[in-house]
Scaffold this motif. Structure first.
Motif, PDB file in Angstrom:
ATOM      1  N   MET A  70       0.932  -1.285   0.297  1.00 47.94           N
ATOM      2  CA  MET A  70      -0.266   0.324  -0.011  1.00 47.94           C
ATOM      3  C   MET A  70       0.769   1.145  -0.068  1.00 47.94           C
ATOM      4  SD  MET A  70      -2.661  -1.009   2.438  1.00 47.94           S
ATOM      5  CE  MET A  70      -1.818  -1.403   3.675  1.00 47.94           C
ATOM      6  N   GLY A  71       2.218   0.979   0.212  1.00 44.99           N
ATOM      7  CA  GLY A  71       2.784   2.152   0.239  1.00 44.99           C
ATOM      8  C   GLY A  71       2.635   2.937   1.659  1.00 44.99           C
ATOM      9  N   ASP A  72       2.429   4.007   2.302  1.00 36.91           N
ATOM     10  CA  ASP A  72       2.255   5.079   2.727  1.00 36.91           C
ATOM     11  C   ASP A  72       0.538   4.170   3.841  1.00 36.91           C
ATOM     12  OD1 ASP A  72       4.141   5.935   2.463  1.00 36.91           O
ATOM     13  OD2 ASP A  72       3.109   8.047   1.905  1.00 36.91           O
ATOM     14  N   VAL A  73       1.124   3.737   4.961  1.00 38.05           N
ATOM     15  CA  VAL A  73      -0.536   3.134   5.875  1.00 38.05           C
ATOM     16  C   VAL A  73      -0.396   3.949   7.152  1.00 38.05           C
ATOM     17  CG1 VAL A  73      -0.995   1.165   7.146  1.00 38.05           C
ATOM     18  CG2 VAL A  73       0.520   1.222   4.980  1.00 38.05           C
ATOM     19  N   ILE A 112       4.809  -6.251   8.072  1.00 45.32           N
ATOM     20  CA  ILE A 112       4.096  -4.759   7.442  1.00 45.32           C
ATOM     21  C   ILE A 112       4.654  -4.674   5.732  1.00 45.32           C
ATOM     22  CG2 ILE A 112       4.630  -3.226  10.025  1.00 45.32           C
ATOM     23  CD1 ILE A 112       6.274  -2.024   8.944  1.00 45.32           C
ATOM     24  N   ALA A 113       5.759  -5.614   5.926  1.00 49.44           N
ATOM     25  CA  ALA A 113       6.276  -6.088   4.036  1.00 49.44           C
ATOM     26  C   ALA A 113       7.242  -4.701   3.577  1.00 49.44           C
ATOM     27  CB  ALA A 113       5.175  -5.751   3.594  1.00 49.44           C
ATOM     28  N   SER A 129      12.344  -4.791   4.030  1.00 46.42           N
ATOM     29  CA  SER A 129      13.573  -5.256   4.030  1.00 46.42           C
ATOM     30  C   SER A 129      14.301  -3.366   3.551  1.00 46.42           C
ATOM     31  CB  SER A 129      15.060  -6.137   3.050  1.00 46.42           C
ATOM     32  OG  SER A 129      14.195  -6.143   1.581  1.00 46.42           O
ATOM     33  N   ASN A 130      12.343  -3.186   2.596  1.00 42.97           N
ATOM     34  CA  ASN A 130      12.644  -1.728   2.125  1.00 42.97           C
ATOM     35  C   ASN A 130      11.186  -0.784   3.260  1.00 42.97           C
ATOM     36  OD1 ASN A 130      14.553  -1.344  -0.189  1.00 42.97           O
ATOM     37  ND2 ASN A 130      13.637  -3.525  -0.513  1.00 42.97           N
ATOM     38  N   GLY A 131      10.906  -1.644   3.878  1.00 41.91           N
ATOM     39  CA  GLY A 131      10.048  -0.756   5.120  1.00 41.91           C
ATOM     40  C   GLY A 131      10.414  -0.326   6.240  1.00 41.91           C
ATOM     41  N   SER A 132       9.516   0.755   6.985  1.00 41.64           N
ATOM     42  CA  SER A 132       9.672   1.125   7.998  1.00 41.64           C
ATOM     43  C   SER A 132       8.502   1.507   8.772  1.00 41.64           C
ATOM     44  CB  SER A 132      10.383   2.859   7.742  1.00 41.64           C
ATOM     45  OG  SER A 132       9.589   3.435   6.496  1.00 41.64           O
ATOM     46  N   ILE A 133       8.935   1.699  10.076  1.00 38.45           N
ATOM     47  CA  ILE A 133       7.247   1.807  11.077  1.00 38.45           C
ATOM     48  C   ILE A 133       8.612   3.722  12.002  1.00 38.45           C
ATOM     49  CG2 ILE A 133       6.648   1.789  13.469  1.00 38.45           C
ATOM     50  CD1 ILE A 133       6.501  -1.430  12.678  1.00 38.45           C
ATOM     51  N   THR A 134       7.042   4.470  11.546  1.00 32.68           N
ATOM     52  CA  THR A 134       7.318   5.457  12.793  1.00 32.68           C
ATOM     53  C   THR A 134       6.337   5.494  13.504  1.00 32.68           C
ATOM     54  OG1 THR A 134       8.421   6.421  10.733  1.00 32.68           O
ATOM     55  CG2 THR A 134       7.397   8.489  12.004  1.00 32.68           C
ATOM     56  N   ALA A 135       6.826   5.735  14.490  1.00 32.85           N
ATOM     57  CA  ALA A 135       6.021   5.514  15.465  1.00 32.85           C
ATOM     58  C   ALA A 135       5.633   6.510  16.550  1.00 32.85           C
ATOM     59  CB  ALA A 135       5.686   4.864  16.966  1.00 32.85           C
ATOM     60  N   ASP A 180       9.229  -4.902  24.793  1.00 33.27           N
ATOM     61  CA  ASP A 180       8.677  -6.553  24.824  1.00 33.27           C
ATOM     62  C   ASP A 180       8.665  -7.054  23.297  1.00 33.27           C
ATOM     63  OD1 ASP A 180       9.013  -6.092  27.300  1.00 33.27           O
ATOM     64  OD2 ASP A 180       6.949  -5.772  27.497  1.00 33.27           O
ATOM     65  N   THR A 181       8.221  -6.296  22.286  1.00 38.13           N
ATOM     66  CA  THR A 181       7.664  -6.556  20.907  1.00 38.13           C
ATOM     67  C   THR A 181       9.290  -7.171  19.994  1.00 38.13           C
ATOM     68  OG1 THR A 181       6.759  -4.777  20.711  1.00 38.13           O
ATOM     69  CG2 THR A 181       7.185  -6.069  18.852  1.00 38.13           C
ATOM     70  N   ASP A 182       8.919  -8.356  19.536  1.00 38.94           N
ATOM     71  CA  ASP A 182      10.015  -7.980  19.215  1.00 38.94           C
ATOM     72  C   ASP A 182      10.178  -8.014  17.423  1.00 38.94           C
ATOM     73  OD1 ASP A 182      12.004 -10.051  17.636  1.00 38.94           O
ATOM     74  OD2 ASP A 182      10.925 -12.131  17.230  1.00 38.94           O
ATOM     75  N   PHE A 183      11.237  -7.312  16.548  1.00 40.54           N
ATOM     76  CA  PHE A 183      11.138  -6.786  16.391  1.00 40.54           C
ATOM     77  C   PHE A 183      12.296  -7.557  14.715  1.00 40.54           C
ATOM     78  CE2 PHE A 183       9.765  -2.956  18.426  1.00 40.54           C
ATOM     79  CZ  PHE A 183       9.144  -2.427  17.849  1.00 40.54           C
ATOM     80  N   GLN A 184      11.493  -7.642  13.805  1.00 44.62           N
ATOM     81  CA  GLN A 184      12.204  -8.425  12.503  1.00 44.62           C
ATOM     82  C   GLN A 184      12.160  -7.589  11.535  1.00 44.62           C
ATOM     83  OE1 GLN A 184      11.522 -11.858  12.599  1.00 44.62           O
ATOM     84  NE2 GLN A 184      11.371 -13.179  14.744  1.00 44.62           N
ATOM     85  N   VAL A 185      13.900  -7.575  10.649  1.00 43.82           N
ATOM     86  CA  VAL A 185      14.177  -7.177   9.219  1.00 43.82           C
ATOM     87  C   VAL A 185      14.120  -8.597   8.243  1.00 43.82           C
ATOM     88  CG1 VAL A 185      15.013  -5.453   8.182  1.00 43.82           C
ATOM     89  CG2 VAL A 185      14.411  -4.426  10.170  1.00 43.82           C
TER      90      VAL A 185
END
Length: 566
Positions: free
Chosen positions: A303-306, A322-323, A342-348, A356-361
């Motif tokens: 979706m690009g931007d979510v 989140i792909a 590998s080309n995704g990102s999360i902005t919080a 506590d969250t298990d983050f994986q790339v």
């Protein structure tokens, strides 16, 4: 006279009341009863099994809240009077098959069907369809519509297949009203439970097609095989707004689209919970909070931007992929797994991210090099230390926090050798530092801080104005110079020879524990002074003794002068 008439009326009323048993009270009469409906022609019947109603509208008119309208065989409901049929009673329409009055449902028998021909439905109260096939016949390939109008609609083991030639003709549901008419409820609740293999809807619209809606909505899809072909729309296609709060809980493995329609419409708070669901290509928009529970595994589509305006919660045992999307959230919580392409990102935002969250790339190969510097997690709110792993792992790359507070891909820093200060020729770390009076280790050259060249640096250690040979020191019976004070550490941190401060005969480690005394029978002090304190084997000390003896005396005296004159 008038008074006597009143008394008689009261007495008659009391007698009538006493003539009925207690269970005939209005409360007791509200108990659930069965009203029978058949497809026989006409508009008659009394609603019993033997004399069922032959008109759905007549059955509704004679039903009370809580009654069950039982289908005696398949029923077709013509709607010649209006294009919308109002169901104004709180009833259950049940198609469980029976053979004769009093018989239980036949095991394995097909449920009855009810077909609404030429009309849609709108609820005026809470309605349940149970154990039946629900069909609309409004024309070829025309989807029927149910307007909930703020009431509760329950589909319990409902088959919506019209026929093999119209497999895609399924009902559409609006939680609001068609044209702002009828009885409007306070909250729309859609429960789809005990799904049939053909429990399938075309669309679900949260709101009304022609009017803005403030009605809060709950949607509960309880079953993994429930299908909604085009997903759940948070609004309508006619630019109407839904401002009431919306809560969606779905176990479906097929409902993978929940989105605002139209985009940008004003909305109330909306939350979506994926419970048990295993979904791919999920499309989300206009959502506030997203929760994964009870083993859910959800992969977002491209979706690009979510934009998720609230908190994403991943419970233990759940996974959100989140792909390669750029996902914007208020925060992330929970001890489940979040996988970032590998080309995704999360902005919080202010909600931050949880340690506590298990983050994986993840990516499909090992080629991480082109992604150096790519930022995977940014959190502007409260930030906790994160561990973000690579899948597949690579020894040369890691995701670590940069100076700006974001987590990015970078090269793994090489392991530095021990950085502690060197002492007495030893590297820092686990090697011991020789102490005062301790013998050399014998493992490294220049151990004990003594130059291995066998000479003294004149520039550093000899008084340049006095080249006379000093008087040899007096030797005590044990071989140590007379007046010897406490010996001192053999070397500074830079490995150079230390000089004693005691002019009364402070000595170097070369005169203590060198091993030469035991070898040569306590030779002269000059010869002992010439032997370097390396902790070497006895044989090596004896082999060196003759050669050192030639120059030892003068060197020893000069060295002794160094310690005395300092």
């Amino acid at each position: 006279m008038a008074g006597r008439k009143i008394v008689k009326k009261i007495a008659l009323a009391m007698a009538v009341a006493l003539s009925f048993p207690l269970f005939s009270s209005p409360i007791a009469s509200a108990a659930t009863r069965e009203v029978w409906l058949s497809n026989d022609p006409g508009d008659g019947g009394t609603g019993t099994f033997s004399d069922p109603y032959t008109s759905f509208q007549r059955a509704l008119a004679n039903a009370s809240d809580g009654d069950v309208i039982r289908l005696k065989g398949n029923v077709t409901v013509p709607c010649s009077d209006s294009d919308v049929l109002m169901i104004n009673a709180a009833v259950t329409i049940d198609g469980t098959p029976v053979a004769d009055a009093g018989d239980e449902a036949h095991a394995g028998a097909e449920n009855s069907f009810i077909t609404f021909r030429g009309c849609d439905l709108q609820l005026g109260d809470d309605v349940t369809f149970k154990n039946l096939k629900l069909m609309f016949n409004n024309g070829v390939n025309v989807n029927g519509v149910i307007y909930q109008a703020g009431h509760e609609l329950t589909l319990d083991n409902v088959n919506t297949l019209v026929g093999p030639l119209q497999t895609d003709v399924r009902p559409i549901i609006y939680t609001g009203v068609k044209d702002d008419t009828g009885v409007i409820g306070e909250k729309a609740v859609l429960d789809v439970i005990n799904p049939h293999a053909e429990t399938r809807l075309h669309k679900i619209y949260v709101g009304s097609p022609e009017e803005n809606s403030t009605i809060p909505v709950d949607i509960n899809l309880v079953g993994t095989n429930i299908k909604v072909d085009e997903g759940i729309y948070l609004g309508s296609e006619d630019d109407t707004e839904q401002t009431g709060a919306v809560t969606i809980v779905s176990q479906s493995n097929f409902v993978n689209k929940v989105g605002a329609a139209p985009a940008g419409a004003a909305i109330g708070k909306r939350s979506v919970t994926f419970n048990k669901a295993s979904l791919t290509d999920v499309q989300l928009s206009g959502i506030h909070d997203v929760t994964l529970a009870d083993g859910a595994y959800v992969t977002l589509g491209n979706m690009g931007d979510v934009d998720i305006r609230g908190i994403v919660t991943v419970a233990a045992g759940t996974t959100l992929k989140i792909a390669d999307n750029a996902v914007h959230v208020a925060g992330i919580a929970g001890d489940g797994t979040v996988m970032i392409g590998s080309n995704g990102s999360i902005t919080a935002g202010d909600g931050g991210v949880s340690s506590d969250t298990d983050f994986q790339v993840y990516r499909s190969d090992m080629n991480w090099a082109p992604l150096l510097g790519h930022v995977y997690v940014t959190a502007s709110g409260s930030q906790e230390p994160l561990t973000i792993s690579l899948t597949p792992a690579h020894n040369d790359y890691e995701v670590a926090r940069n100076d700006g507070g974001a987590w990015e891909l970078r090269k793994v820093k090489p392991v530095e050798p021990g950085t502690g200060a060197e002492t007495g020729g030893h590297e820092s770390g686990d090697k011991p530092e020789p102490g005062a009076g301790e013998p050399g280790t014998g493992t490294e050259p220049n151990s004990g801080g003594i130059e291995t060249s066998g000479h003294v640096d004149e520039a550093e250690h000899v008084n340049e104005t006095d080249h006379s040979v000093p008087t040899p020191p007096v030797v005590t019976p044990d071989g140590a110079p007379a007046g010897s004070g406490a010996s001192h550490t053999p070397s500074n941190a830079d490995g150079k020879k230390n000089v004693g401060d005691d002019k009364g005969g402070a000595t170097d480690e070369i005169n203590r524990g060198s091993g030469a005394e035991k070898q040569a029978g306590k030779e002269s002090q000059s010869r002992q002074g010439a032997l370097p304190n390396t902790g070497a084997s006895v044989g090596a000390a004896i082999a060196l003794a003759p050669a050192l003896a030639l120059a030892g005396a003068s060197l020893c005296y000069r060295r002794r002068r160094v310690f005395v004159e300092g």
